[in-house]
Design a protein around this motif. Structure first.
Motif, PDB file in Angstrom:
ATOM      1  N   ASN A  88     -18.403   2.776   2.366  1.00 36.31           N
ATOM      2  CA  ASN A  88     -17.996   0.970   1.966  1.00 36.31           C
ATOM      3  C   ASN A  88     -17.161   1.711   1.298  1.00 36.31           C
ATOM      4  O   ASN A  88     -16.519   0.124   0.945  1.00 36.31           O
ATOM      5  CB  ASN A  88     -19.559   0.129   2.094  1.00 36.31           C
ATOM      6  N   ILE A  89     -16.640   2.245   0.277  1.00 36.21           N
ATOM      7  CA  ILE A  89     -15.897   2.254  -0.244  1.00 36.21           C
ATOM      8  C   ILE A  89     -14.242   2.187   0.074  1.00 36.21           C
ATOM      9  O   ILE A  89     -13.850   2.646   0.478  1.00 36.21           O
ATOM     10  CB  ILE A  89     -15.487   2.741  -1.946  1.00 36.21           C
ATOM     11  N   ALA A  90     -13.609   0.664  -0.061  1.00 38.80           N
ATOM     12  CA  ALA A  90     -12.081   0.943   1.149  1.00 38.80           C
ATOM     13  C   ALA A  90     -11.315   2.172   0.489  1.00 38.80           C
ATOM     14  O   ALA A  90     -10.268   2.781   0.529  1.00 38.80           O
ATOM     15  CB  ALA A  90     -11.676  -0.612   1.728  1.00 38.80           C
ATOM     16  N   THR A  91     -11.111   1.744  -0.958  1.00 45.15           N
ATOM     17  CA  THR A  91     -10.322   2.656  -1.307  1.00 45.15           C
ATOM     18  C   THR A  91     -10.436   4.035  -1.331  1.00 45.15           C
ATOM     19  O   THR A  91      -9.652   4.890  -1.251  1.00 45.15           O
ATOM     20  CB  THR A  91     -10.054   2.230  -2.940  1.00 45.15           C
ATOM     21  N   SER A  92     -11.205   4.819  -1.563  1.00 48.81           N
ATOM     22  CA  SER A  92     -11.424   5.762  -1.194  1.00 48.81           C
ATOM     23  C   SER A  92     -11.885   5.907  -0.150  1.00 48.81           C
ATOM     24  O   SER A  92     -10.909   7.312   0.284  1.00 48.81           O
ATOM     25  CB  SER A  92     -13.298   6.424  -1.227  1.00 48.81           C
ATOM     26  N   GLU A  93     -11.698   5.814   1.236  1.00 49.68           N
ATOM     27  CA  GLU A  93     -11.149   6.198   1.958  1.00 49.68           C
ATOM     28  C   GLU A  93      -9.456   5.913   2.811  1.00 49.68           C
ATOM     29  O   GLU A  93      -9.197   7.292   3.193  1.00 49.68           O
ATOM     30  CB  GLU A  93     -11.911   4.219   3.222  1.00 49.68           C
ATOM     31  N   LEU A  94      -8.874   4.978   1.679  1.00 53.79           N
ATOM     32  CA  LEU A  94      -7.271   5.401   1.540  1.00 53.79           C
ATOM     33  C   LEU A  94      -6.633   6.521   1.249  1.00 53.79           C
ATOM     34  O   LEU A  94      -6.077   7.545   1.883  1.00 53.79           O
ATOM     35  CB  LEU A  94      -7.357   3.871   1.186  1.00 53.79           C
ATOM     36  N   GLU A  95      -7.651   6.809   0.070  1.00 51.32           N
ATOM     37  CA  GLU A  95      -7.316   8.223  -0.175  1.00 51.32           C
ATOM     38  C   GLU A  95      -7.521   9.536   0.014  1.00 51.32           C
ATOM     39  O   GLU A  95      -6.650  10.175   0.716  1.00 51.32           O
ATOM     40  CB  GLU A  95      -8.052   8.319  -2.426  1.00 51.32           C
ATOM     41  N   LYS A  96      -8.806   9.365   0.949  1.00 51.41           N
ATOM     42  CA  LYS A  96      -9.082  10.930   2.331  1.00 51.41           C
ATOM     43  C   LYS A  96      -7.559  10.572   2.642  1.00 51.41           C
ATOM     44  O   LYS A  96      -7.393  11.104   3.616  1.00 51.41           O
ATOM     45  CB  LYS A  96      -9.818  10.473   1.984  1.00 51.41           C
ATOM     46  N   GLN A  97      -7.607   8.820   3.348  1.00 49.83           N
ATOM     47  CA  GLN A  97      -6.845   9.164   4.805  1.00 49.83           C
ATOM     48  C   GLN A  97      -5.119   9.808   4.312  1.00 49.83           C
ATOM     49  O   GLN A  97      -5.048  10.474   4.840  1.00 49.83           O
ATOM     50  CB  GLN A  97      -7.033   7.925   5.422  1.00 49.83           C
ATOM     51  N   GLN A  98      -5.193   9.588   2.909  1.00 52.50           N
ATOM     52  CA  GLN A  98      -3.797   9.588   2.367  1.00 52.50           C
ATOM     53  C   GLN A  98      -3.931  11.604   1.633  1.00 52.50           C
ATOM     54  O   GLN A  98      -2.684  12.134   2.522  1.00 52.50           O
ATOM     55  CB  GLN A  98      -2.857   9.110   1.338  1.00 52.50           C
ATOM     56  N   GLN A  99      -5.008  12.004   1.987  1.00 54.45           N
ATOM     57  CA  GLN A  99      -5.201  13.463   1.698  1.00 54.45           C
ATOM     58  C   GLN A  99      -4.685  14.284   3.043  1.00 54.45           C
ATOM     59  O   GLN A  99      -3.718  14.574   2.961  1.00 54.45           O
ATOM     60  CB  GLN A  99      -6.000  13.918   1.261  1.00 54.45           C
ATOM     61  N   TYR A 100      -4.963  13.390   3.810  1.00 56.48           N
ATOM     62  CA  TYR A 100      -4.954  13.810   5.720  1.00 56.48           C
ATOM     63  C   TYR A 100      -3.401  14.022   5.783  1.00 56.48           C
ATOM     64  O   TYR A 100      -2.762  14.493   6.454  1.00 56.48           O
ATOM     65  CB  TYR A 100      -6.105  13.178   6.256  1.00 56.48           C
ATOM     66  N   MET A 101      -2.510  12.873   5.328  1.00 56.17           N
ATOM     67  CA  MET A 101      -1.041  13.007   5.855  1.00 56.17           C
ATOM     68  C   MET A 101      -0.280  12.854   5.232  1.00 56.17           C
ATOM     69  O   MET A 101       0.034  14.104   5.854  1.00 56.17           O
ATOM     70  CB  MET A 101      -1.047  10.766   5.264  1.00 56.17           C
ATOM     71  N   GLN A 102      -0.870  14.139   3.895  1.00 54.50           N
ATOM     72  CA  GLN A 102      -0.643  15.508   3.354  1.00 54.50           C
ATOM     73  C   GLN A 102      -0.589  16.724   4.137  1.00 54.50           C
ATOM     74  O   GLN A 102       0.514  17.530   4.041  1.00 54.50           O
ATOM     75  CB  GLN A 102      -1.104  15.225   1.712  1.00 54.50           C
TER      76      GLN A 102
END
Length: 475
Positions: free
Chosen positions: A8-22
């Motif tokens: 439920n850690i929102a910051t890790s979710e954002l980081e994860k999606q940023q990796q998929y954006m790359q």
């Protein structure tokens, strides 16, 4: 089906999606090298301003990946429909457009199609998509909008439709890339979800429990927008008046407005939607005292009949609503008020309908969003007896418009002779020499000017009025 992670850690979710954006950026770059062109996207939005802002986030993520916007869906490489389920005809239009997309996809084999939003939170919709729309590639809901990069990447790597529907919400994920319509206006979420459970409304079932963003996150977002040229922000929520009740450190919506009012460079603050049952004296006083908060409020009445309001589970009476209007107009004499009205709710009699007309005449709305009652499966109202015959509803709806248009026209006539400041929004679609903008009280103004004025706040004198807008002259 992608499994939902326990984190439920929102910051890790954002980081994860940023990796998929790359990852998507690398994929699209390779595509461009092979084909000599960029892939494009098209977003269709139906429904409320919350959906419109969600689509700005979808576009932001897509452009961050390397897609470019397409003006038409038939020429796009990725098409996403962000849907609404408030009324049945909104859903039918989506199904109709999906049918046409099948033809375009047959011509363009690499086209990807996604559908998200409120429609997809309903089991009956998922069943229909699985049975009749197998060419759709991605289906996700309202709680995991930020997962688009991950879903799109997996869809490219796999066959078949990817479903990712959550039954409840997780943490609010901040800092999602966003593409705004323009630099000088922006919408900002204050709350998500709704817990009012009005008898006719499916929103609590598809948007989930009410969740408030942390005030610091809201203020930081607005400050960034102002730094990039925003002059006006619209705070969004199904019921902004109940903001802050579910935060660890409770704060009222009025207190949030007071903090936002202090942001240097911001000139206008709007918000919607306000539920009458939660409109406090503190909020009215804050609207009066905070100079940046606009003298305008959207305050849905839905029906003027206290009996119908009871069956709607609105939790206020006609008289209580009118008392709120009196308080607003006493505190802020030049305030304008808009509303939502439903005609033909189950059990509505002619007398109930006349009560609604009476409220319109008393309040003198500047505009209203009017709806014929639409039965939505899963809501209490859908099972109610005494459904009003279609011919009766249509007759009442037309009579309501006749009364409402006369009241709105009167409000606009009363603007003649006033000097007001307007935020210039765009060039008129009918005349390239005419610009349109809105006053602080949300009155639409047309005036002659050049497009270099768009985004500026300037004074005009109101010289004439029409039913739905007024005409101004620059001073």
């Amino acid at each position: 089906m992608i499994e939902r992670e326990n984190s439920n850690i929102a910051t890790s979710e954002l980081e994860k999606q940023q990796q998929y954006m790359q990852k998507m950026k690398a994929y699209l770059s390779e595509w461009e090298q092979k084909t000599g062109r960029k892939q494009s996207y098209f977003v269709l939005t139906t429904g409320c301003q919350m959906n419109a802002h969600d689509s700005e986030k979808l576009a932001g993520m897509l452009e961050n990946m390397g897609y470019i916007a397409s003006l038409t869906e038939e020429n796009a490489d990725f098409v996403i429909y962000n849907t609404c389920c408030i009324r049945e005809n909104a859903e039918e239009k989506v199904y109709g457009r999906l049918g046409r997309l099948k033809y375009y996809k047959n011509k363009n084999k690499h086209m990807k199609i996604a559908i998200c939003g409120c429609m997809t939170q309903q089991d009956i919709v998922i069943e229909k998509l699985q049975k009749s729309y197998k060419f759709v590639d991605i289906v996700f809901g309202t709680f995991n909008l930020y997962k688009l990069p991950e879903l799109l990447y997996h869809s490219i790597k796999t066959e078949g439709t990817l479903f990712d529907i959550w039954k409840d919400a997780g943490e609010i994920v901040e800092d999602i890339p966003t593409v705004y319509k323009n630099a000088f206006q922006a919408s900002v979420n204050a709350t998500y979800g709704c817990e009012n459970f009005c008898a006719y409304c499916i929103v609590p079932y598809v948007r989930g429990k009410e969740r408030s963003r942390k005030p610091d996150d809201i203020i930081n977002e607005i400050q960034k927008l102002v730094n990039n040229g925003a002059k006006e922000i619209m705070l969004l929520g199904q019921n902004v008046n109940s903001y802050g009740k579910n935060l660890e450190a409770p704060i009222t919506f009025a207190q949030l407005l007071q903090k936002i009012n202090e942001i240097e460079g911001l000139q206008r603050i709007r918000f919607m939607t306000s539920h009458p049952k939660d409109l406090s004296d503190e909020l009215i006083e804050t609207m009066k005292n905070c100079k940046k908060v606009c003298n305008y409020i959207h305050l849905p009445i839905q029906s003027g009949s206290s009996e119908i309001l009871k069956h709607m589970n609105r939790r206020y009476t006609k008289q209580q609503y009118l008392e709120l209007v009196k308080k607003l107009k006493t505190a802020i004499p030049d305030i304008t008020i808009s509303t939502d009205i439903i005609v033909g709710f189950p059990g509505e009699t002619e007398q109930d309908f006349q009560e609604t007309l009476d409220v319109i005449r008393q309040v003198k709305y500047c505009t209203a969003f009017t709806f014929i009652y639409s039965k939505r499966t899963g809501t209490p109202a859908a099972k109610m007896e005494n459904q009003v015959p279609d011919e009766v509803v249509k007759d009442r709806f037309q009579r309501l418009l006749d009364v409402l248009n006369g009241v709105v026209e009167e409000v606009h006539k009363n603007q003649i002779g006033k000097t007001v400041e307007i935020l210039v929004e765009e060039v008129s679609k009918q005349n390239s020499n005419v610009l349109t903008g809105r006053t602080e009280s949300n009155i639409l103004v047309h005036f002659e000017g050049t497009k270099d004025l768009i985004g500026s706040i300037l004074p005009v004198k109101i010289v004439d009025s029409k039913t739905f807008y007024v005409i101004g002259e620059r001073i």
